[in-house]
Design an enzyme around this catalytic site. Structure first.
Site, PDB file in Angstrom:
ATOM      1  N   GLN A  95       2.435  -6.090  -3.040  1.00 56.14           N
ATOM      2  CA  GLN A  95       2.737  -6.108  -1.592  1.00 56.14           C
ATOM      3  C   GLN A  95       4.009  -5.280  -1.348  1.00 56.14           C
ATOM      4  O   GLN A  95       4.193  -4.286  -2.016  1.00 56.14           O
ATOM      5  CB  GLN A  95       2.870  -7.543  -1.058  1.00 56.14           C
ATOM      6  CG  GLN A  95       1.526  -8.281  -0.978  1.00 56.14           C
ATOM      7  CD  GLN A  95       1.107  -8.936  -2.277  1.00 56.14           C
ATOM      8  OE1 GLN A  95       1.892  -9.621  -2.896  1.00 56.14           O
ATOM      9  NE2 GLN A  95      -0.117  -8.722  -2.695  1.00 56.14           N
TER      10      GLN A  95
ATOM     11  N   GLY B 219      -0.493  14.026  -4.080  1.00 56.78           N
ATOM     12  CA  GLY B 219      -1.946  13.887  -4.228  1.00 56.78           C
ATOM     13  C   GLY B 219      -2.235  12.632  -5.013  1.00 56.78           C
ATOM     14  O   GLY B 219      -1.317  12.010  -5.560  1.00 56.78           O
TER      15      GLY B 219
ATOM     16  N   GLY C  18      -4.022  -4.483  -4.302  1.00 54.00           N
ATOM     17  CA  GLY C  18      -5.016  -3.495  -4.713  1.00 54.00           C
ATOM     18  C   GLY C  18      -4.275  -2.252  -5.139  1.00 54.00           C
ATOM     19  O   GLY C  18      -3.759  -1.523  -4.307  1.00 54.00           O
ATOM     20  N   HIS C  19      -4.154  -2.044  -6.448  1.00 59.15           N
ATOM     21  CA  HIS C  19      -3.432  -0.868  -6.942  1.00 59.15           C
ATOM     22  C   HIS C  19      -4.448   0.178  -7.399  1.00 59.15           C
ATOM     23  O   HIS C  19      -5.201  -0.049  -8.327  1.00 59.15           O
ATOM     24  CB  HIS C  19      -2.496  -1.268  -8.082  1.00 59.15           C
ATOM     25  CG  HIS C  19      -1.309  -2.057  -7.607  1.00 59.15           C
ATOM     26  ND1 HIS C  19      -0.431  -2.698  -8.436  1.00 59.15           N
ATOM     27  CD2 HIS C  19      -0.858  -2.288  -6.353  1.00 59.15           C
ATOM     28  CE1 HIS C  19       0.499  -3.300  -7.710  1.00 59.15           C
ATOM     29  NE2 HIS C  19       0.262  -3.070  -6.451  1.00 59.15           N
TER      30      HIS C  19
ATOM     31  N   ASP D 136       0.813  -1.225   0.000  1.00 57.57           N
ATOM     32  CA  ASP D 136       0.000   0.000   0.000  1.00 57.57           C
ATOM     33  C   ASP D 136       0.845   1.273   0.000  1.00 57.57           C
ATOM     34  O   ASP D 136       0.432   2.304   0.521  1.00 57.57           O
ATOM     35  CB  ASP D 136      -0.962   0.035   1.216  1.00 57.57           C
ATOM     36  CG  ASP D 136      -1.806  -1.219   1.294  1.00 57.57           C
ATOM     37  OD1 ASP D 136      -2.262  -1.686   0.238  1.00 57.57           O
ATOM     38  OD2 ASP D 136      -1.994  -1.743   2.402  1.00 57.57           O
TER      39      ASP D 136
ATOM     40  N   LYS E 112       2.282   2.156  -5.077  1.00 55.41           N
ATOM     41  CA  LYS E 112       2.989   1.663  -6.279  1.00 55.41           C
ATOM     42  C   LYS E 112       2.156   1.866  -7.539  1.00 55.41           C
ATOM     43  O   LYS E 112       2.681   2.180  -8.596  1.00 55.41           O
ATOM     44  CB  LYS E 112       3.316   0.166  -6.133  1.00 55.41           C
ATOM     45  CG  LYS E 112       4.291  -0.137  -5.016  1.00 55.41           C
ATOM     46  CD  LYS E 112       4.573  -1.608  -4.899  1.00 55.41           C
ATOM     47  CE  LYS E 112       3.416  -2.437  -4.389  1.00 55.41           C
ATOM     48  NZ  LYS E 112       2.948  -2.132  -3.035  1.00 55.41           N
TER      49      LYS E 112
HETATM   50  P1  IMP Z   1      -2.296 -12.847   2.003  1.00 55.43           P
HETATM   51  O1  IMP Z   1      -1.423 -12.222   0.965  1.00 55.43           O
HETATM   52  O2  IMP Z   1      -3.757 -12.738   1.679  1.00 55.43           O
HETATM   53  O3  IMP Z   1      -1.872 -14.247   2.321  1.00 55.43           O
HETATM   54  O4  IMP Z   1      -2.120 -12.008   3.361  1.00 55.43           O
HETATM   55  C1  IMP Z   1      -0.901 -12.012   4.108  1.00 55.43           C
HETATM   56  C2  IMP Z   1      -0.623 -10.645   4.707  1.00 55.43           C
HETATM   57  O5  IMP Z   1      -0.274  -9.727   3.660  1.00 55.43           O
HETATM   58  C3  IMP Z   1      -1.830 -10.002   5.415  1.00 55.43           C
HETATM   59  O6  IMP Z   1      -1.345  -9.248   6.507  1.00 55.43           O
HETATM   60  C4  IMP Z   1      -2.415  -9.073   4.367  1.00 55.43           C
HETATM   61  O7  IMP Z   1      -3.124  -8.008   4.937  1.00 55.43           O
HETATM   62  C5  IMP Z   1      -1.140  -8.600   3.683  1.00 55.43           C
HETATM   63  N1  IMP Z   1      -1.342  -8.186   2.294  1.00 55.43           N
HETATM   64  C6  IMP Z   1      -1.512  -8.998   1.212  1.00 55.43           C
HETATM   65  N2  IMP Z   1      -1.613  -8.267   0.089  1.00 55.43           N
HETATM   66  C7  IMP Z   1      -1.484  -6.983   0.452  1.00 55.43           C
HETATM   67  C8  IMP Z   1      -1.455  -5.762  -0.286  1.00 55.43           C
HETATM   68  O8  IMP Z   1      -1.543  -5.706  -1.519  1.00 55.43           O
HETATM   69  N3  IMP Z   1      -1.295  -4.623   0.450  1.00 55.43           N
HETATM   70  C9  IMP Z   1      -1.138  -4.658   1.790  1.00 55.43           C
HETATM   71  N4  IMP Z   1      -1.139  -5.769   2.518  1.00 55.43           N
HETATM   72  C10 IMP Z   1      -1.310  -6.930   1.854  1.00 55.43           C
END
Ligand code: IMP
Length: 441
Positions: free
Chosen positions: A225, A416, A42-43, A15, A18
């Site tokens: 991530q 922004g 989630g981009h 988050d 990116k």
């Molecule tokens: P998983 O990827 O669903 O297995 O989640 C593992 C950990 O990574 C959890 O703490 C999620 O909240 C975190 N996580 C997975 N994808 C994202 C992302 O795109 N942004 C932020 N946190 C993420």
């Protein structure tokens, strides 16, 4: 000689923004390639006031001349993929002919979600707070050498490898997970039914990228991530199941290390995290709530509130080291506007010891206290500022301090959510990345 390909990598817990930075850089590239993760990401990208949230498909797809690929290191839920393709079409964006998926990417099967929910519940207080998208169990099947790859869905033989794998996996799942048993035959049939729509998208991404490189087409490698959620280098076990750090580019796309010409880290001007696990600079109570509201820190994929805290230079330096970051894009600077004082974490006090390298032991980390340096805040707004010299002097000092603490230049500052609300610092490395020869169509 490779064209100048650049990797964009999250330097915190995901988050970092990116999506916006990739969208900004994309016009200088012919291809955007995603190398790990799945639709847990989630981009969010704002273009001319329109908001797009992409989970699986690289945000480069918003640029009509750009080709996007998903590498073998990604895990693909075909239904989620089709949904995203349909949403793009509904918005007037046509992915056909310029979006491809690796034949070797692993598939997220419908039972992976129940396995994840069951295993999270079994962890009790040690739960990870996963996104419940089936990401972890799909990677588990991959490493357990019982996974289903995208190309396998084309197997029409009723007793072939696909049928046998699904049968064995579903039987194991039915033993491990309570509730109504899953019928492997209907799952097999529904997976086979997805193939006709998937088939035209499937390709050998490694060969595709190799040919692109030979033709001088530049590639932007899109990480999902972030460094601290990386399965090897993150805050294990509170991590995602893939390598979002630099090594994932090579293994997740089938490209050589020499194909990576530049490495850009994306980092927020403060820190956030969704889910459980260590976050040393976390602000609890009103200060954390204020940061969450002003930064609108709610998950783009799950809507969950993000935990918020100060910028952590220990984490930033760690990300520089494990990824070989050459520069940072600093995002959401405007969220700090109006704060009387801003803190930067420079180390952790663990008992008698001052720790300045991110520790292995997250249990020990939980007992440490961040050591802060305090900088004065700024009154004037930075929102929408597009030239570095137009930032308030204290905001410039803040950026300069982050550069000094990480020994890494900040080449982009985002002020922004819109594409235009960005400072690209003149004469910086990023200018070279943006000005490298234009890609051939
Ligand atoms: P998983 O990827 O669903 O297995 O989640 C593992 C950990 O990574 C959890 O703490 C999620 O909240 C975190 N996580 C997975 N994808 C994202 C992302 O795109 N942004 C932020 N946190 C993420």
């Amino acid at each position: 000689m490779y064209p100048l390909n650049v990797a964009v990598i999250g330097a915190q817990w995901g988050d970092e923004g990116k999506g916006k930075i990739i969208d900004l850089l994309t016009p200088a590239f012919a291809i955007v390639a995603r190398y790990q993760g799945g639709h847990n990401a989630g981009h969010t990208v704002f273009v001319n006031g329109r908001k797009f949230v992409l989970h699986l498909i690289p945000s480069g797809i918003l640029h009509p001349d750009v080709t996007c690929v998903i590498g073998n290191g990604v895990v693909v839920d075909p239904e989620a993929l089709f949904k995203e393709l349909d949403q793009l079409r509904a918005e007037g964006i046509e992915p056909e002919g310029r979006f491809f998926v690796s034949d070797r990417a692993h598939v997220i099967l419908p039972y992976h979600r129940d396995v994840e929910v069951t295993s999270e519940a079994a962890r009790g207080t040690r739960r990870i707070g996963t996104t419940s998208r089936g990401i972890g169990p799909s990677y588990e099947d991959k490493i357990g050498r019982r996974g289903v790859r995208v190309r396998d869905l084309g197997d029409r033989d009723p007793d072939g490898v696909l049928a046998q794998t699904i049968r064995a996996n579903v039987e194991a799942r039915n033993q491990a997970v309570g509730g109504a048993p899953v019928d492997w035959q209907s799952m097999h049939a529904s997976l086979m039914a997805q193939w006709p729509r998937l088939e035209p998208l499937v390709t050998d991404v490694s060969i595709f990228l190799d040919e692109a490189g030979r033709n001088g087409r530049r590639v932007l490698y899109e990480g999902a991530q972030g460094t601290m959620l990386d399965i090897d280098h993150g805050t294990y076990p509170f991590v995602s199941a893939s390598n979002g750090t630099i090594g994932g580019v090579c293994t997740g796309l089938g490209v050589g290390a020499r194909s990576i010409g530049g490495v850009l880290g994306v980092i927020k001007a403060y820190t956030t995290r969704v889910g459980e696990g260590p976050l040393p600079t976390e602000l609890k109570g009103d200060d954390g709530d204020a940061l969450r509201e002003s930064g609108q820190e709610y998950g783009a994929s799950t809507g969950r509130p993000r935990r918020c805290g100060w910028y952590d230079a220990v984490v930033a330096r760690y990300a520089v080291r494990v990824n070989g970051l050459q520069a940072f894009a600093l995002t959401k600077l405007d969220v700090l506007d109006g704060l009387p004082e801003i803190q930067i974490c420079t180390g952790y006090q663990c008992g008698d010891e001052l720790v300045t390298e991110f520790p292995f032991d997250t249990e020990r980390l939980a007992t440490c206290v961040p050591v802060y340096e305090t900088l004065p805040g700024w009154d004037a707004t930075t929102a929408g500022v597009r030239r570095f010299d137009d930032l308030p002097v204290r905001a410039r000092e803040y950026v300069a301090r982050l550069e000094a603490l990480t020994d890494t230049p900040v080449v982009i500052v985002s002020t922004g959510s819109d594409r235009a609300d960005t400072i690209v610092r003149e004469g910086s490395l990023v200018a070279e990345w943006l000005l490298a020869p234009s890609p051939s169509p």
